[in-house]
Write an enzyme that holds these catalytic residues in place. Structure first.
Site, PDB file in Angstrom:
ATOM      1  N   CYS A 101      -2.471 -10.172   0.522  1.00  9.97           N
ATOM      2  CA  CYS A 101      -2.259  -8.744   0.275  1.00  9.97           C
ATOM      3  C   CYS A 101      -2.721  -8.081   1.569  1.00  9.97           C
ATOM      4  O   CYS A 101      -3.736  -8.478   2.151  1.00  9.97           O
ATOM      5  CB  CYS A 101      -3.127  -8.273  -0.893  1.00  9.97           C
ATOM      6  SG  CYS A 101      -2.823  -6.549  -1.310  1.00  9.97           S
ATOM      7  N   HIS A 206      -0.336  -0.895  -5.051  1.00  9.56           N
ATOM      8  CA  HIS A 206       0.563  -1.094  -3.909  1.00  9.56           C
ATOM      9  C   HIS A 206       1.415   0.162  -3.678  1.00  9.56           C
ATOM     10  O   HIS A 206       1.770   0.859  -4.621  1.00  9.56           O
ATOM     11  CB  HIS A 206       1.453  -2.316  -4.141  1.00  9.56           C
ATOM     12  CG  HIS A 206       0.668  -3.589  -4.148  1.00  9.56           C
ATOM     13  ND1 HIS A 206       1.126  -4.755  -4.690  1.00  9.56           N
ATOM     14  CD2 HIS A 206      -0.569  -3.863  -3.667  1.00  9.56           C
ATOM     15  CE1 HIS A 206       0.220  -5.696  -4.550  1.00  9.56           C
ATOM     16  NE2 HIS A 206      -0.825  -5.184  -3.936  1.00  9.56           N
ATOM     17  N   GLU A 209       3.665   4.645   2.010  1.00 12.59           N
ATOM     18  CA  GLU A 209       3.169   6.013   2.192  1.00 12.59           C
ATOM     19  C   GLU A 209       3.587   6.552   3.559  1.00 12.59           C
ATOM     20  O   GLU A 209       3.434   5.872   4.572  1.00 12.59           O
ATOM     21  CB  GLU A 209       1.635   6.017   2.066  1.00 12.59           C
ATOM     22  CG  GLU A 209       1.014   7.400   2.123  1.00 12.59           C
ATOM     23  CD  GLU A 209      -0.485   7.365   1.796  1.00 12.59           C
ATOM     24  OE1 GLU A 209      -0.839   7.084   0.641  1.00 12.59           O
ATOM     25  OE2 GLU A 209      -1.297   7.623   2.707  1.00 12.59           O
ATOM     26  N   SER A 382      -7.476   6.281  -1.008  1.00 13.14           N
ATOM     27  CA  SER A 382      -6.871   6.388  -2.326  1.00 13.14           C
ATOM     28  C   SER A 382      -5.740   7.403  -2.227  1.00 13.14           C
ATOM     29  O   SER A 382      -5.689   8.192  -1.281  1.00 13.14           O
ATOM     30  CB  SER A 382      -7.918   6.823  -3.340  1.00 13.14           C
ATOM     31  OG  SER A 382      -8.564   7.987  -2.884  1.00 13.14           O
ATOM     32  N   HIS A 406     -11.676  -2.620   3.747  1.00 11.41           N
ATOM     33  CA  HIS A 406     -10.218  -2.686   3.567  1.00 11.41           C
ATOM     34  C   HIS A 406      -9.644  -1.474   2.842  1.00 11.41           C
ATOM     35  O   HIS A 406      -8.439  -1.362   2.678  1.00 11.41           O
ATOM     36  CB  HIS A 406      -9.834  -3.956   2.819  1.00 11.41           C
ATOM     37  CG  HIS A 406      -9.847  -3.846   1.319  1.00 11.41           C
ATOM     38  ND1 HIS A 406     -10.933  -3.392   0.605  1.00 11.41           N
ATOM     39  CD2 HIS A 406      -8.887  -4.125   0.402  1.00 11.41           C
ATOM     40  CE1 HIS A 406     -10.645  -3.410  -0.681  1.00 11.41           C
ATOM     41  NE2 HIS A 406      -9.412  -3.849  -0.841  1.00 11.41           N
ATOM     42  N   GLY A 409     -12.184   1.562  -2.106  1.00 11.89           N
ATOM     43  CA  GLY A 409     -12.976   0.820  -3.088  1.00 11.89           C
ATOM     44  C   GLY A 409     -13.044   1.560  -4.407  1.00 11.89           C
ATOM     45  O   GLY A 409     -13.454   2.714  -4.479  1.00 11.89           O
TER      46      GLY A 409
END
Lengths: 483, 133
Positions: A101, A206, A209, A382, A406, A409
């Protein structure tokens, strides 16, 4: 539950659970977090899972966890663990079901004012060309022999078939093709799932964007990456789809008996593992790399679809509508790397699960243009919040096995998020802020509400302050396509 | 409903209980379909013979649920009738029944072994399952 009293503070952004905390630990746990982020961490089981991860045979140094860490299954999300190669173990559960991923970032020379009137149709085209959602098939049809080529050759297959450029491959981790992939070690069921899903986004967190480069913190690094303030960029976040999920499922199941054969004691069955120099370990390495190559191709195909959407939207409206690759990175992978441990250079398998490789300047394997600045580290936020482009540092090589965070969270459960937020309201709110949303499921959208995540800016400030990554640019979302 | 959702930061988790192992597998399947928001289409019921073998009871639970997910993905059939299934040792076999899949809101990536332990409780057999989503 682990409490603050069990932790030793090293600095404002670094904490440790000593090896003496539990008798079965083979090393300490090193935590990158501010006190505030740590308070979130202490509310779930991520640190217990990090302690469990220290029991992996052949562990070298500390299990390291990033500030975006949260509870996973077996191994914490945001965790990094290195095991000595080849006699140490590899643990499929410490890499995750969504093998490779990762995130791809594409830059452009399209400025916001030119793009603004066309963002809605761009979002619609991206949604049309990038298959997403539960049970949706991928955009290309391949035979099983062709799929084997994808698994073996990764994005070289995409280049040969007109879906990629040489520049794309050069700016992809491992050149978009892990050596040592062995499609024969991938089950027929996994291939069947992959065959129908190649070139699809999936669902959950996923996304594709469209972003605006909002702030640049390092002009030189941003310029080398082709990122300019006020220009558009595109992020693609997905992985190896059902093929990777099945590979991990197959080997977690097989390793349930392998741990008995190799007399490995573990506190959690999801951590099952096998020595890398065993037939079982070698088979998983071959299968995992195959799944990783599938994921590289998956993101490449979605990038190809994004380029089509951009061309149809902007050709004739601006001189250069092309999307160039900034970088493609994995954040769920086991990689054989050489790291310096207590003055000694040791070959290890670095398990990163929800953690990004963050190699510093001069590190092997980086494209020539990134040798001077370090590897781009892509940190999506997010939905509706900033994303970040960072670079790895020399410090990350010494302190976190060349790894960084990454994402933001997660901090709120999906069930709580669904109760607290409503997808249709969220879409309207984000729309009011100028963010064009295309989502297959309103419940799925609610689960991904920005407030269900930690503040990505606080996460990035932490890794920046800790010195394991350096800020280059901040991105602001303009359009989000989710399954 | 002999199952309940347990809070999990990122994934899904349910606690399931039943009188025996067959019941535990069946209720776990119902809990899984509930989590995924799966709906069946109206129409004739479908029968399917299965025979699955695993390493132990927990592995059998994982293998069984994964088989159901696979059949829902590839054959678009949601199996939810398990009364004719028989468990002998670590093997489950027999005929199960289901209906065509109408829709599924969320997908499960995998059924995990995370802290998976079937144990006896005052409610019979009980287990907590974490699904990667």
């Amino acid at each position: 539950m682990i409490t603050l009293n069990d932790l030793t503070q090293i600095s404002e952004t670094e904490w440790e659970i000593p090896q003496s905390f539990r008798s079965d630990m083979r090393g300490p746990v090193r935590i990158f977090a501010t006190r505030e982020l740590l308070d979130h961490v202490l509310t779930d089981k991520s640190l217990e899972q990090a302690v469990n991860a220290t029991t992996l045979p052949g562990l070298v140094g500390a299990v390291t966890v990033m500030p975006d860490m949260h509870q996973g299954y077996g191994f914490p999300i945001g965790g990094v663990a290195a095991t000595e190669f080849p006699q140490g173990v590899i643990s499929p559960g410490a890499i995750g079901y969504d093998i490779n991923c990762g995130v791809r970032l594409l830059g452009s020379q399209i400025d916001f004012e030119t793009a603004k009137p066309h963002l809605d149709i761009l979002a619609t085209r991206l949604n049309q060309y990038c298959p997403s959602g539960v049970g949706k098939d991928g955009m290309v049809k391949v035979s099983i022999p062709e799929l084997d080529q994808v698994l073996r050759d990764g994005t070289k297959w995409a280049l040969k078939n007109g879906y990629a450029t040489k520049a794309d491959l050069a700016r992809t981790e491992e050149g978009g093709a892990f050596k040592g992939a062995d499609p024969r070690k991938v089950s027929e069921r996994a291939k069947k799932r992959g065959k129908s899903q190649i070139g699809s986004l999936g669902a959950g967190n996923h996304f594709v964007e469209v972003d605006l480069v909002q702030d640049v913190f390092d002009e030189e690094a941003a310029s080398i990456m082709g990122l300019k303030k006020g220009h558009l960029a595109v992020q693609i976040h997905t992985g190896s789809r059902g093929l990777g999920h099945q590979v991990c499922t197959d080997y977690v199941r097989e390793f349930q008996s392998a741990v008995r054969r190799y007399d490995i004691q573990l506190p959690d069955r999801e951590l099952v593992c096998a020595p890398m120099d065993s037939p079982e370990g070698a088979a998983y390495l071959g299968a995992m790399r195959s799944a990783a190559n599938f994921a590289f191709v998956n993101r490449q195909l979605l990038a190809h679809a994004a380029r089509r959407a951009f061309e149809e939207t902007f050709a004739g409206k601006t001189k250069n509508w092309h999307l160039h690759q900034v970088y493609d990175i994995t954040h769920n992978m086991g990689k054989i790397e050489v790291h310096e441990i207590q003055g000694e250079r040791i070959k290890v398998c670095v398990h990163r699960k929800g953690a990004t490789r963050a190699f510093g300047p001069g590190a092997p394997g980086l494209p020539p243009e990134y040798q001077k600045i370090g590897q781009p580290v892509l940190v999506p936020g997010s939905m509706g919040t900033s994303s970040w482009v960072l670079v790895g540092t020399e410090d990350s090589m010494m302190r976190s096995f060349g790894s960084s965070c990454h994402g933001a969270g997660r901090m709120m459960s999906r069930s709580k998020a669904k109760k607290k937020f409503h997808g249709d309201m969220l879409r309207l709110e984000l729309g009011d802020r100028g963010i064009h949303i295309r989502a297959g499921s309103m419940k799925g959208l609610a689960e991904e509400a920005p407030d269900a995540y930690k503040d990505v800016n606080a996460v990035v400030e932490t890794v920046s302050q800790a010195g394991i990554a350096r800020k280059v640019a901040r991105l602001k979302p303009l359009a989000v396509i989710k399954g | 409903m002999p199952f309940e959702e347990i809070s999990h930061t990122a994934d899904w988790s349910i606690r399931v209980w039943a009188d025996d192992l067959r019941g535990l597998l069946a209720e776990s399947a119902q809990g899984m379909w509930m989590l995924t928001g799966t709906e069946q289409a109206e129409g004739p019921r479908v029968s399917r013979e299965i025979s699955l073998e695993a390493y132990d009871a927990e592995s059998l639970l994982v293998v069984f649920l994964e088989e159901l997910l696979y059949l829902s993905e590839f054959e678009k059939i949601v199996f939810d009738g398990f009364s004719d299934l028989v468990i002998e040792g670590e093997k489950i076999s027999g005929i199960m029944e289901g209906s065509a899949l109408r829709s599924m809101e969320k997908e499960i990536k995998a059924v995990t072994f995370h802290n998976l332990a079937i144990h006896e409780s005052e409610r019979g057999l009980e287990v907590e399952i974490v699904f990667d989503v």
